[in-house]
Design a protein around this motif. Structure first.
Motif, PDB file in Angstrom:
ATOM      1  N   CYS A 211      -0.073   1.337  -4.087  1.00 34.13           N
ATOM      2  CA  CYS A 211       0.215   1.572  -2.672  1.00 34.13           C
ATOM      3  C   CYS A 211       1.715   1.469  -2.418  1.00 34.13           C
ATOM      4  O   CYS A 211       2.430   0.752  -3.110  1.00 34.13           O
ATOM      5  CB  CYS A 211      -0.493   0.539  -1.815  1.00 34.13           C
ATOM      6  SG  CYS A 211      -2.264   0.475  -2.092  1.00 34.13           S
ATOM      7  N   ALA A 212       2.151   2.179  -1.411  1.00 37.80           N
ATOM      8  CA  ALA A 212       3.558   2.120  -1.005  1.00 37.80           C
ATOM      9  C   ALA A 212       3.672   2.560   0.444  1.00 37.80           C
ATOM     10  O   ALA A 212       2.811   3.275   0.955  1.00 37.80           O
ATOM     11  CB  ALA A 212       4.410   3.019  -1.901  1.00 37.80           C
ATOM     12  N   GLY A 213       4.746   2.117   1.079  1.00 38.76           N
ATOM     13  CA  GLY A 213       5.008   2.539   2.450  1.00 38.76           C
ATOM     14  C   GLY A 213       5.221   1.374   3.390  1.00 38.76           C
ATOM     15  O   GLY A 213       5.044   0.217   3.010  1.00 38.76           O
ATOM     16  N   CYS A 220       2.017  12.082   3.890  1.00 44.44           N
ATOM     17  CA  CYS A 220       0.995  12.455   4.863  1.00 44.44           C
ATOM     18  C   CYS A 220       0.213  13.651   4.336  1.00 44.44           C
ATOM     19  O   CYS A 220       0.428  14.099   3.207  1.00 44.44           O
ATOM     20  CB  CYS A 220       1.646  12.770   6.207  1.00 44.44           C
ATOM     21  SG  CYS A 220       0.486  12.750   7.587  1.00 44.44           S
ATOM     22  N   ARG A 221      -0.699  14.139   5.151  1.00 41.17           N
ATOM     23  CA  ARG A 221      -1.524  15.246   4.711  1.00 41.17           C
ATOM     24  C   ARG A 221      -0.668  16.432   4.296  1.00 41.17           C
ATOM     25  O   ARG A 221       0.241  16.836   5.008  1.00 41.17           O
ATOM     26  CB  ARG A 221      -2.483  15.665   5.820  1.00 41.17           C
ATOM     27  CG  ARG A 221      -3.391  16.809   5.392  1.00 41.17           C
ATOM     28  CD  ARG A 221      -4.557  16.956   6.304  1.00 41.17           C
ATOM     29  NE  ARG A 221      -5.262  15.688   6.448  1.00 41.17           N
ATOM     30  CZ  ARG A 221      -6.017  15.397   7.494  1.00 41.17           C
ATOM     31  NH1 ARG A 221      -6.150  16.237   8.469  1.00 41.17           N
ATOM     32  NH2 ARG A 221      -6.635  14.239   7.546  1.00 41.17           N
ATOM     33  N   TRP A 247      -4.072   9.560  -1.278  1.00 38.55           N
ATOM     34  CA  TRP A 247      -4.782   9.472  -0.011  1.00 38.55           C
ATOM     35  C   TRP A 247      -4.169   8.436   0.914  1.00 38.55           C
ATOM     36  O   TRP A 247      -3.237   7.723   0.553  1.00 38.55           O
ATOM     37  CB  TRP A 247      -6.268   9.211  -0.219  1.00 38.55           C
ATOM     38  CG  TRP A 247      -6.653   7.964  -0.951  1.00 38.55           C
ATOM     39  CD1 TRP A 247      -6.695   7.791  -2.310  1.00 38.55           C
ATOM     40  CD2 TRP A 247      -7.057   6.712  -0.374  1.00 38.55           C
ATOM     41  NE1 TRP A 247      -7.103   6.514  -2.612  1.00 38.55           N
ATOM     42  CE2 TRP A 247      -7.341   5.830  -1.441  1.00 38.55           C
ATOM     43  CE3 TRP A 247      -7.224   6.244   0.931  1.00 38.55           C
ATOM     44  CZ2 TRP A 247      -7.764   4.510  -1.252  1.00 38.55           C
ATOM     45  CZ3 TRP A 247      -7.658   4.934   1.125  1.00 38.55           C
ATOM     46  CH2 TRP A 247      -7.922   4.087   0.042  1.00 38.55           C
ATOM     47  N   GLY A 248      -4.698   8.350   2.102  1.00 39.73           N
ATOM     48  CA  GLY A 248      -4.223   7.397   3.099  1.00 39.73           C
ATOM     49  C   GLY A 248      -5.230   7.344   4.211  1.00 39.73           C
ATOM     50  O   GLY A 248      -6.294   7.952   4.166  1.00 39.73           O
ATOM     51  N   GLU A 249      -4.863   6.593   5.248  1.00 37.17           N
ATOM     52  CA  GLU A 249      -5.763   6.420   6.383  1.00 37.17           C
ATOM     53  C   GLU A 249      -4.859   6.777   7.550  1.00 37.17           C
ATOM     54  O   GLU A 249      -4.050   5.974   7.983  1.00 37.17           O
ATOM     55  CB  GLU A 249      -6.117   4.955   6.325  1.00 37.17           C
ATOM     56  CG  GLU A 249      -7.114   4.288   7.137  1.00 37.17           C
ATOM     57  CD  GLU A 249      -8.384   4.970   7.544  1.00 37.17           C
ATOM     58  OE1 GLU A 249      -8.933   5.793   6.803  1.00 37.17           O
ATOM     59  OE2 GLU A 249      -8.821   4.664   8.638  1.00 37.17           O
ATOM     60  N   PHE A 257      -1.284   1.427   3.993  1.00 38.13           N
ATOM     61  CA  PHE A 257      -0.223   2.064   3.225  1.00 38.13           C
ATOM     62  C   PHE A 257      -0.658   3.431   2.720  1.00 38.13           C
ATOM     63  O   PHE A 257      -1.797   3.833   2.894  1.00 38.13           O
ATOM     64  CB  PHE A 257       0.134   1.167   2.041  1.00 38.13           C
ATOM     65  CG  PHE A 257       0.473  -0.234   2.436  1.00 38.13           C
ATOM     66  CD1 PHE A 257       1.716  -0.532   2.984  1.00 38.13           C
ATOM     67  CD2 PHE A 257      -0.457  -1.262   2.300  1.00 38.13           C
ATOM     68  CE1 PHE A 257       2.034  -1.825   3.366  1.00 38.13           C
ATOM     69  CE2 PHE A 257      -0.148  -2.559   2.684  1.00 38.13           C
ATOM     70  CZ  PHE A 257       1.097  -2.842   3.216  1.00 38.13           C
ATOM     71  N   GLY A 258       0.253   4.103   2.071  1.00 39.16           N
ATOM     72  CA  GLY A 258      -0.101   5.331   1.372  1.00 39.16           C
ATOM     73  C   GLY A 258      -0.629   4.955  -0.008  1.00 39.16           C
ATOM     74  O   GLY A 258      -0.144   4.006  -0.625  1.00 39.16           O
ATOM     75  N   VAL A 259      -1.625   5.666  -0.500  1.00 40.90           N
ATOM     76  CA  VAL A 259      -2.181   5.347  -1.816  1.00 40.90           C
ATOM     77  C   VAL A 259      -1.844   6.467  -2.805  1.00 40.90           C
ATOM     78  O   VAL A 259      -1.926   7.656  -2.471  1.00 40.90           O
ATOM     79  CB  VAL A 259      -3.708   5.110  -1.755  1.00 40.90           C
ATOM     80  CG1 VAL A 259      -4.225   4.592  -3.091  1.00 40.90           C
ATOM     81  CG2 VAL A 259      -4.050   4.135  -0.640  1.00 40.90           C
TER      82      VAL A 259
END
Ligand code: ARG
Length: 303
Positions: A211-213, A220-221, A247-249, A257-259
């Motif tokens: 994860c990072a961010g 993002c998408r 991916w992310g949420e 975070f961003g995965v």
């Protein structure tokens, strides 16, 4: 058939082209700053004929090979995920504005000969989200500098860079390549955050992910498949491929975070797969010889 990798003596990997140090919260990259980033387009039926739509990012690692996300092989179709046929992909290197054709003089395109997803990847799951793309024709590694691959199991800490043509804070895909610096987050911390956020419980943070961010700074998408890389101080700041946008949420939210797919988890598979599918020509992270030899040598035969 197994072919040992060939490390060319006349090129280096991971060297940014302009040495200055959307993605959400990002800024325009400099043209050709990250010469290994590729734009993956897919051909879609349009009004009249076909159009190429920007689909994913990818990273050049050897003359004919790129790393991307396994889920980039699919598109949403009729509410489910359909495999995209190889003929519909177009890989563009040297791109800067993905909405314009040939706006840089080094922009080139290639077709995809093979798209090899990590064998344990499943399209309904989030783990093992990595794949190799083999191009139909090699590219010049002196122009399209590949990114360096980390060693098996390397753990990265600190600040990393992620860049791509995905959505920015306005929710639009960006025309120009965007870059942002993101702090890498420990998997334990990330798991905790996933538990406390609205991330579905089946989306576990596994060891092959990272994860990072931070708030306001994220991929993002549309950034999927693209690189997260880091200039390593011990290697003259050459860039190593740390993660693959997975991916992310939502994007850049407080709780999560961003995965990314953790590249150092997959390097053995990457090397082996290239070796058993025609072999690969790489650059190493430093020039071994002062003069440019015309010959290529095999340095590290794999077991
Ligand atoms: N799966 C996404 C894509 O198709 C990547 C999402 C990354 N999201 C994030 N918040 N880091 O592009």
């Amino acid at each position: 058939m197994f072919k040992a990798p060939v490390y060319r003596k006349d090129c280096v990997c991971g060297k940014k082209k302009y040495n200055v140090d959307r993605v959400v919260g990002g800024e325009d990259a400099i043209q050709n700053e990250f010469p290994w980033i590729a734009a993956v387009f897919k051909k879609d039926p349009a009004h009249r004929g076909w159009v190429h739509n920007y689909h994913c990012g990818a990273s050049l690692i050897a003359t004919k090979w790129l790393v991307t996300a396994a889920h980039c092989r699919y598109e949403k179709w009729d509410g489910s995920l359909a495999k995209i046929e190889l003929e519909r992909f177009l890989i563009v290197l040297g791109d800067h504005n993905v909405k314009r054709r040939k706006e840089t003089d080094i922009e080139i395109s290639r077709n995809v000969e093979q798209f090899i997803a990590y064998p344990r990847y499943k399209k309904t799951k989030y783990n093992y989200d990595i794949a190799l793309i083999k191009l139909d024709k090699g590219v010049n590694l002196l122009v399209y500098t590949p990114v360096c691959l980390p060693g098996d199991g390397w753990i990265f800490r600190g600040r990393s860079q992620v860049y791509g043509w995905g959505r920015d804070e306005s929710g639009m895909n960006s025309a120009f390549l965007q870059k942002v610096t993101v702090p890498i987050v420990d998997n334990r911390v990330c798991r905790g955050a996933a538990m406390r956020s609205t991330v579905e419980k089946n989306r576990e943070i596994t060891d092959d992910m990272m994860c990072a961010g931070k708030v306001g700074k994220d991929a993002c998408r549309g950034d999927s498949g693209g690189p997260m890389s880091m200039g390593l101080p011990h290697f003259r700041r050459h860039h190593f491929l740390v993660g693959v946008v997975s991916w992310g949420e939502g994007c850049a939210k407080t709780e999560f975070f961003g995965v990314y797919s953790r590249v150092s988890y997959f390097v053995d598979w990457i090397q082996e797969t290239m070796a058993t599918n025609g072999g690969a020509r790489f650059c190493s992270y430093r020039k071994k010889y002062r003069r440019r030899p015309r010959v290529e040598v095999t340095l590290i035969p794999l077991e």
